[in-house]
Design a protein around this motif. Structure first.
Motif, PDB file in Angstrom:
ATOM      1  N   GLN A  57       5.344   6.448   2.157  1.00 31.37           N
ATOM      2  CA  GLN A  57       4.199   5.684   2.379  1.00 31.37           C
ATOM      3  C   GLN A  57       3.511   6.709   2.471  1.00 31.37           C
ATOM      4  O   GLN A  57       1.764   6.353   2.988  1.00 31.37           O
TER       5      GLN A  57
ATOM      6  N   ASN B 165       0.079   7.841  -0.346  1.00 33.74           N
ATOM      7  CA  ASN B 165      -0.258   6.790  -1.031  1.00 33.74           C
ATOM      8  C   ASN B 165      -0.822   8.268  -2.399  1.00 33.74           C
ATOM      9  O   ASN B 165      -1.204   7.955  -3.200  1.00 33.74           O
ATOM     10  N   GLN B 166      -1.287   9.496  -1.696  1.00 33.13           N
ATOM     11  CA  GLN B 166      -1.916  10.197  -2.217  1.00 33.13           C
ATOM     12  C   GLN B 166      -0.664  11.335  -3.251  1.00 33.13           C
ATOM     13  O   GLN B 166      -0.171  10.971  -3.305  1.00 33.13           O
TER      14      GLN B 166
END
Length: 297
Positions: free
Chosen positions: A38, A40-41
Motif C-alpha cells: 500500500q 506509494n513511494q
C-alpha cells in the motif's frame, strides 16, 4: 562491507520507511520489501516483493517489525492488508549466516531462530539503540508534559523513577528546563550519580514521602512502583507519565479512581520522531552487519 548484502524487510511502521530510505543509499545493500504493497513511494535500491518470492537462501539479513511476531509467527503490517507469517520451517530455509533483526523478541521468535541455528538480534534491547532512542523519548515526554498540564515545567516539582539510560536523560533535560527534579532509585550507584548531576536523590522505599508536592511523576522502572499507596498522596492535578515497557509500573486503575491522569506512553521515538528513529535503526543494523564481516575475515 565485503559484498552486496541482500536484506529482506518484513512489515514495519513509519520508522522502517526512514530506515529503508537511508540503507538503500548504500551501493553495498540490496533491499526487498515485503508487506509494503500500500506504499506509494519507492526507494532506489529497494523493491517490493511477495513473501513467497523471497530467495531465502541468498538473504544476509531479515528485518522483522519492532513487535517481532505474535505467538504463531504472524507479522504486523502497517502498509498492507495481507497476512504475513514466518513459520519455524521458513526460518530453517535461511542461510546459517543470515542475521534476524527484530525490535523485541518473544518465545516463538526465539525458539524458531534457535532451532534454525540463526542469530537473533532484538534491536530495542541493545544499549546503543536505547541510548540513541532516549533523545526522542525525552522530547516526547516533554511534549506530553506540556500538552497535559496547565503549568510550566519550569519551577514544577518533577519526580523521575529509575536512572537508567532513559531516566538519566529525562532527569537531565527536565532539570535543564528549570524543574525541581527528584530521582528515585534502589541503586546506591544511581543515587550517587543523581547527586553528582545536581538533582535530589532518594531511595525508592521513600517515594511516598516525596509525592505530596509532586506535579509530574515520570516512571521508567518496568515493575509496579507507582502503587496505590504512592498515588493516594499525590495532588489531583498531578500528571503521571509511565515510560516503562508493558504493563508499566503504575497502578493505572487506582490513578483513574483518584482522578489523576496517568499516561502509559510507549514507543515515543516512533511517534514523535519516526525519521530519527528510523535512521538510528538503519545505522545500527549496518554497523552490526559490518562487524559480522570483520569477524568472518
Amino acid at each position: 562491507m565485503n559484498k552486496t548484502k541482500n536484506i529482506a524487510v518484513l512489515g514495519g511502521d513509519a520508522r522502517y520507511l526512514e530506515m529503508v530510505k537511508n540503507m538503500s543509499k548504500s551501493d553495498d545493500i540490496h533491499i526487498e520489501l515485503v508487506g509494503f504493497d500500500q506504499l506509494n513511494q519507492g526507494f532506489t535500491g529497494a523493491k517490493q516483493i511477495d513473501l513467497d518470492d523471497l530467495e531465502l537462501s541468498k538473504l544476509d539479513a531479515v528485518i522483522l517489525p519492532i513487535p517481532g511476531t505474535d505467538g504463531l509467527g504472524y507479522i504486523e503490517t502497517v502498509f498492507s492488508d495481507k497476512n504475513l507469517q514466518v513459520t519455524k520451517e521458513w526460518f530453517k530455509k535461511l542461510s546459517k549466516h543470515c542475521l534476524v533483526f527484530s525490535g523485541i523478541a518473544n518465545d516463538y521468535l526465539i525458539n524458531s531462530v534457535n532451532e534454525a541455528g540463526l542469530s537473533l538480534i532484538p534491536l530495542m534491547e541493545r544499549n546503543d539503540v536505547a541510548i540513541y532512542n532516549s533523545i526522542p523519548t525525552v522530547e516526547g515526554t516533554i511534549m506530553i508534559a506540556i500538552q497535559n498540564t496547565d503549568f510550566t515545567i519550569h519551577s514544577s516539582n518533577v519526580i523521575v523513577l529509575g536512572l537508567g539510560r532513559v531516566g538519566m536523560s529525562v532527569a537531565s533535560k527536565f532539570a535543564g528546563l528549570g524543574a525541581d527534579v527528584h530521582v528515585g532509585s534502589r541503586s546506591k550507584e544511581d543515587i550517587a550519580r543523581a547527586t553528582e548531576m545536581g538533582v535530589t536523590a532518594f531511595h525508592m522505599n521513600e517515594l511516598s514521602a516525596y509525592t505530596s508536592q509532586c506535579n509530574i511523576l515520570i516512571n521508567t522502572v518496568p515493575a509496579l512502583v507507582v502503587t496505590n499507596d504512592v498515588i493516594k498522596t499525590m495532588q489531583s492535578n498531578a500528571l503521571i507519565i509511565d515510560l516503562a515497557s508493558k504493563p508499566g509500573g503504575t497502578d493505572f486503575d487506582y490513578a483513574e479512581k483518584r482522578g489523576i491522569k496517568a499516561l502509559h506512553s510507549l514507543g515515543l521515538p516512533g511517534i514523535v520522531a519516526p525519521k530519527t528513529a528510523g535512521e538510528i535503526l538503519g545505522t545500527v543494523v549496518e554497523q552490526i552487519m559490518y562487524e559480522q564481516d570483520l569477524g568472518e575475515e
